[in-house]
Write a protein that holds these residues in place. Structure first.
Motif, mmCIF file in Angstrom:
data_model
loop_
_atom_site.group_PDB
_atom_site.id
_atom_site.type_symbol
_atom_site.label_atom_id
_atom_site.label_comp_id
_atom_site.label_asym_id
_atom_site.label_seq_id
_atom_site.Cartn_x
_atom_site.Cartn_y
_atom_site.Cartn_z
ATOM 1 N N TRP A 1 -2.067 0.120 -9.305
ATOM 2 C CA TRP A 1 -3.085 -0.283 -8.341
ATOM 3 C C TRP A 1 -2.601 -1.475 -7.522
ATOM 4 O O TRP A 1 -1.739 -2.236 -7.935
ATOM 5 C CB TRP A 1 -4.418 -0.591 -9.012
ATOM 6 C CG TRP A 1 -4.470 -1.829 -9.875
ATOM 7 C CD1 TRP A 1 -4.909 -3.078 -9.519
ATOM 8 C CD2 TRP A 1 -4.092 -1.931 -11.263
ATOM 9 N NE1 TRP A 1 -4.832 -3.939 -10.584
ATOM 10 C CE2 TRP A 1 -4.341 -3.259 -11.662
ATOM 11 C CE3 TRP A 1 -3.575 -1.029 -12.192
ATOM 12 C CZ2 TRP A 1 -4.074 -3.709 -12.969
ATOM 13 C CZ3 TRP A 1 -3.307 -1.477 -13.476
ATOM 14 C CH2 TRP A 1 -3.565 -2.802 -13.851
ATOM 15 N N LYS B 1 -7.345 -3.241 -4.162
ATOM 16 C CA LYS B 1 -7.371 -3.648 -2.756
ATOM 17 C C LYS B 1 -6.065 -3.186 -2.124
ATOM 18 O O LYS B 1 -5.101 -3.908 -2.112
ATOM 19 C CB LYS B 1 -7.503 -5.164 -2.636
ATOM 20 C CG LYS B 1 -8.762 -5.744 -3.262
ATOM 21 C CD LYS B 1 -8.757 -7.277 -3.208
ATOM 22 C CE LYS B 1 -9.971 -7.846 -3.905
ATOM 23 N NZ LYS B 1 -9.945 -9.328 -3.929
ATOM 24 N N GLN B 2 -5.873 -1.928 -1.817
ATOM 25 C CA GLN B 2 -6.920 -1.051 -1.367
ATOM 26 C C GLN B 2 -7.124 0.134 -2.320
ATOM 27 O O GLN B 2 -8.273 0.537 -2.523
ATOM 28 C CB GLN B 2 -6.543 -0.543 0.048
ATOM 29 C CG GLN B 2 -7.536 0.344 0.709
ATOM 30 C CD GLN B 2 -8.805 -0.385 1.144
ATOM 31 O OE1 GLN B 2 -8.850 -1.594 1.222
ATOM 32 N NE2 GLN B 2 -9.831 0.372 1.414
ATOM 33 N N TYR B 3 -6.064 0.636 -2.908
ATOM 34 C CA TYR B 3 -6.212 1.851 -3.699
ATOM 35 C C TYR B 3 -5.529 1.730 -5.063
ATOM 36 O O TYR B 3 -4.696 0.862 -5.300
ATOM 37 C CB TYR B 3 -5.629 3.062 -2.948
ATOM 38 C CG TYR B 3 -6.394 3.423 -1.708
ATOM 39 C CD1 TYR B 3 -7.652 4.026 -1.802
ATOM 40 C CD2 TYR B 3 -5.872 3.159 -0.442
ATOM 41 C CE1 TYR B 3 -8.368 4.356 -0.660
ATOM 42 C CE2 TYR B 3 -6.588 3.495 0.701
ATOM 43 C CZ TYR B 3 -7.835 4.088 0.592
ATOM 44 O OH TYR B 3 -8.540 4.412 1.715
ATOM 45 N N ASN C 1 -11.631 11.798 -8.000
ATOM 46 C CA ASN C 1 -11.694 10.446 -7.437
ATOM 47 C C ASN C 1 -12.887 9.688 -7.996
ATOM 48 O O ASN C 1 -13.972 10.259 -8.166
ATOM 49 C CB ASN C 1 -11.803 10.498 -5.912
ATOM 50 C CG ASN C 1 -10.555 11.079 -5.271
ATOM 51 O OD1 ASN C 1 -10.514 12.250 -4.913
ATOM 52 N ND2 ASN C 1 -9.528 10.260 -5.141
ATOM 53 N N SER D 1 0.819 -1.218 0.000
ATOM 54 C CA SER D 1 0.000 0.000 0.000
ATOM 55 C C SER D 1 0.847 1.260 0.000
ATOM 56 O O SER D 1 0.401 2.318 -0.467
ATOM 57 C CB SER D 1 -0.946 0.010 1.204
ATOM 58 O OG SER D 1 -0.206 0.130 2.418
ATOM 59 N N PHE E 1 -2.043 7.630 -3.461
ATOM 60 C CA PHE E 1 -3.471 7.940 -3.509
ATOM 61 C C PHE E 1 -3.731 9.322 -2.926
ATOM 62 O O PHE E 1 -3.187 9.682 -1.883
ATOM 63 C CB PHE E 1 -4.265 6.892 -2.733
ATOM 64 C CG PHE E 1 -5.745 7.153 -2.705
ATOM 65 C CD1 PHE E 1 -6.563 6.750 -3.748
ATOM 66 C CD2 PHE E 1 -6.328 7.816 -1.625
ATOM 67 C CE1 PHE E 1 -7.921 6.998 -3.735
ATOM 68 C CE2 PHE E 1 -7.694 8.066 -1.604
ATOM 69 C CZ PHE E 1 -8.487 7.652 -2.658
ATOM 70 N N GLY F 1 -14.441 6.039 -6.878
ATOM 71 C CA GLY F 1 -14.275 4.902 -5.974
ATOM 72 C C GLY F 1 -12.969 5.033 -5.209
ATOM 73 O O GLY F 1 -12.654 6.094 -4.658
ATOM 74 N N ARG F 2 -12.178 3.957 -5.207
ATOM 75 C CA ARG F 2 -10.885 3.978 -4.513
ATOM 76 C C ARG F 2 -9.735 4.321 -5.458
ATOM 77 O O ARG F 2 -8.585 3.979 -5.207
ATOM 78 C CB ARG F 2 -10.646 2.617 -3.833
ATOM 79 C CG ARG F 2 -11.635 2.319 -2.699
ATOM 80 C CD ARG F 2 -11.154 1.197 -1.803
ATOM 81 N NE ARG F 2 -11.085 -0.086 -2.495
ATOM 82 C CZ ARG F 2 -12.074 -0.972 -2.539
ATOM 83 N NH1 ARG F 2 -13.230 -0.683 -1.950
ATOM 84 N NH2 ARG F 2 -11.916 -2.121 -3.161
ATOM 85 N N TRP F 3 -10.073 5.010 -6.523
ATOM 86 C CA TRP F 3 -9.077 5.475 -7.482
ATOM 87 C C TRP F 3 -8.908 6.985 -7.398
ATOM 88 O O TRP F 3 -9.894 7.723 -7.295
ATOM 89 C CB TRP F 3 -9.502 5.124 -8.911
ATOM 90 C CG TRP F 3 -9.222 3.709 -9.301
ATOM 91 C CD1 TRP F 3 -10.020 2.619 -9.083
ATOM 92 C CD2 TRP F 3 -8.056 3.226 -9.979
ATOM 93 N NE1 TRP F 3 -9.429 1.494 -9.583
ATOM 94 C CE2 TRP F 3 -8.222 1.828 -10.142
ATOM 95 C CE3 TRP F 3 -6.904 3.838 -10.470
ATOM 96 C CZ2 TRP F 3 -7.265 1.033 -10.766
ATOM 97 C CZ3 TRP F 3 -5.951 3.052 -11.093
ATOM 98 C CH2 TRP F 3 -6.135 1.666 -11.236
ATOM 99 N N SER F 4 -7.667 7.438 -7.467
ATOM 100 C CA SER F 4 -7.394 8.866 -7.668
ATOM 101 C C SER F 4 -6.790 9.012 -9.063
ATOM 102 O O SER F 4 -5.851 8.299 -9.421
ATOM 103 C CB SER F 4 -6.437 9.410 -6.602
ATOM 104 O OG SER F 4 -5.153 8.827 -6.718
ATOM 105 N N ASN G 1 -6.957 12.114 -1.980
ATOM 106 C CA ASN G 1 -8.363 12.485 -1.883
ATOM 107 C C ASN G 1 -8.451 13.958 -2.267
ATOM 108 O O ASN G 1 -8.194 14.841 -1.461
ATOM 109 C CB ASN G 1 -8.896 12.260 -0.467
ATOM 110 C CG ASN G 1 -10.399 12.456 -0.388
ATOM 111 O OD1 ASN G 1 -10.972 13.243 -1.142
ATOM 112 N ND2 ASN G 1 -11.033 11.751 0.536
#
Length: 251
Positions: A224, A206-208, A168, A130, A135, A170-173, A137
């Motif tokens: 990813w 999983k996760q970003y 963003n 990770s 990532f 979902g869990r993507w930037s 926000n």
């Protein structure tokens, strides 16, 4: 007079019959062409599927990696690749070739075109993996708001001559990059990416996950996490093709 009328009718019937035969022949030819096109498309699809399977068979490590279902290549071209493996790393460079060349052929570097590179690295833990994902926000980072369509808000940030438009999903930037003297190009690329992703799905990280899309086709990067694995796509010139390849990993 009757004889002339009779000959005229006979000639008309002959011409009509010839036209009907010609139309039938044209229809048969068109049907044959349609069948050939469908067969050609099927053959191309089968060739890509077989090539991807052959590429995967060249990977001799205990890393359970996923492969894209297809890659964007020109009509009439072939998909091939070079592969390199280490204990915890897999590198695949995908090539587009005018001839059907074997995987890891030494001629590829000089006679084929690079489509993109895939790196898959396995870390000792998901926590370690990770740390490799940058990532953001963007709504919390601030910046000038901009409407990218489809109810998605982007945030612009400038610095060192560059202008980034980030958002963003979902869990993507995801962020598009341009120069500060060409701001419209960055917004245009961001809107194109948002529109594309309305009908195509990026892999579920999983996760970003993060993506950098470059207007000048020099710095496209998509990364990813899949638990202990980190996937990296780079060396792809066209930013929208980079997204196309990434979405070919879904699901």
């Amino acid at each position: 007079m009757k004889k002339i009328i009779f000959l005229f009718l006979l000639l008309s019937m002959t011409i009509a019959g010839a036209c009907a035969d010609q139309a039938t022949n044209h229809q048969a030819h068109d049907n044959k062409n349609d069948t050939s096109v469908r067969q050609s498309n099927t053959d191309t699809s089968m060739t890509q599927t077989e090539a991807l399977q052959q590429i995967k068979e060249q990977i001799h490590v205990n890393v359970p990696i996923k492969m894209p279902t297809a890659l964007p290549i020109a009509k009439g071209s072939f998909l091939t690749a070079t592969t390199r493996t280490d204990d915890d790393l897999v590198e695949i460079i995908f090539y587009e070739s005018k001839e059907n060349m074997p995987i890891n052929d030494i001629r590829l570097k000089n006679s084929a075109t690079v489509i993109g590179r895939l790196l898959v690295k396995q870390y000792k833990s998901a926590e370690g993996a990770s740390t490799q994902i940058a990532f953001d926000n963007f709504s919390q980072n601030g910046g000038q708001k901009i409407d990218l369509g489809y109810n998605i808000k982007g945030y612009q940030d400038a610095g060192a001559g560059s202008l980034w438009t980030g958002w963003n999903e979902g869990r993507w930037s995801i962020a598009s990059h341009t120069r500060i003297d060409n701001p419209e190009a960055g917004v245009k690329l961001a809107k194109q990416a948002v529109e594309y992703l309305e009908s195509h799905m990026l892999p579920i990280p999983k996760q970003y996950g993060m993506a950098q899309l470059d207007v000048y086709q020099s710095g496209n990067l998509i990364v990813w996490q899949d638990e202990k694995l980190v996937y990296t796509l780079d060396s792809i010139k066209d930013p929208l093709k980079a997204l196309e390849i990434a979405t070919a990993f879904y699901p």
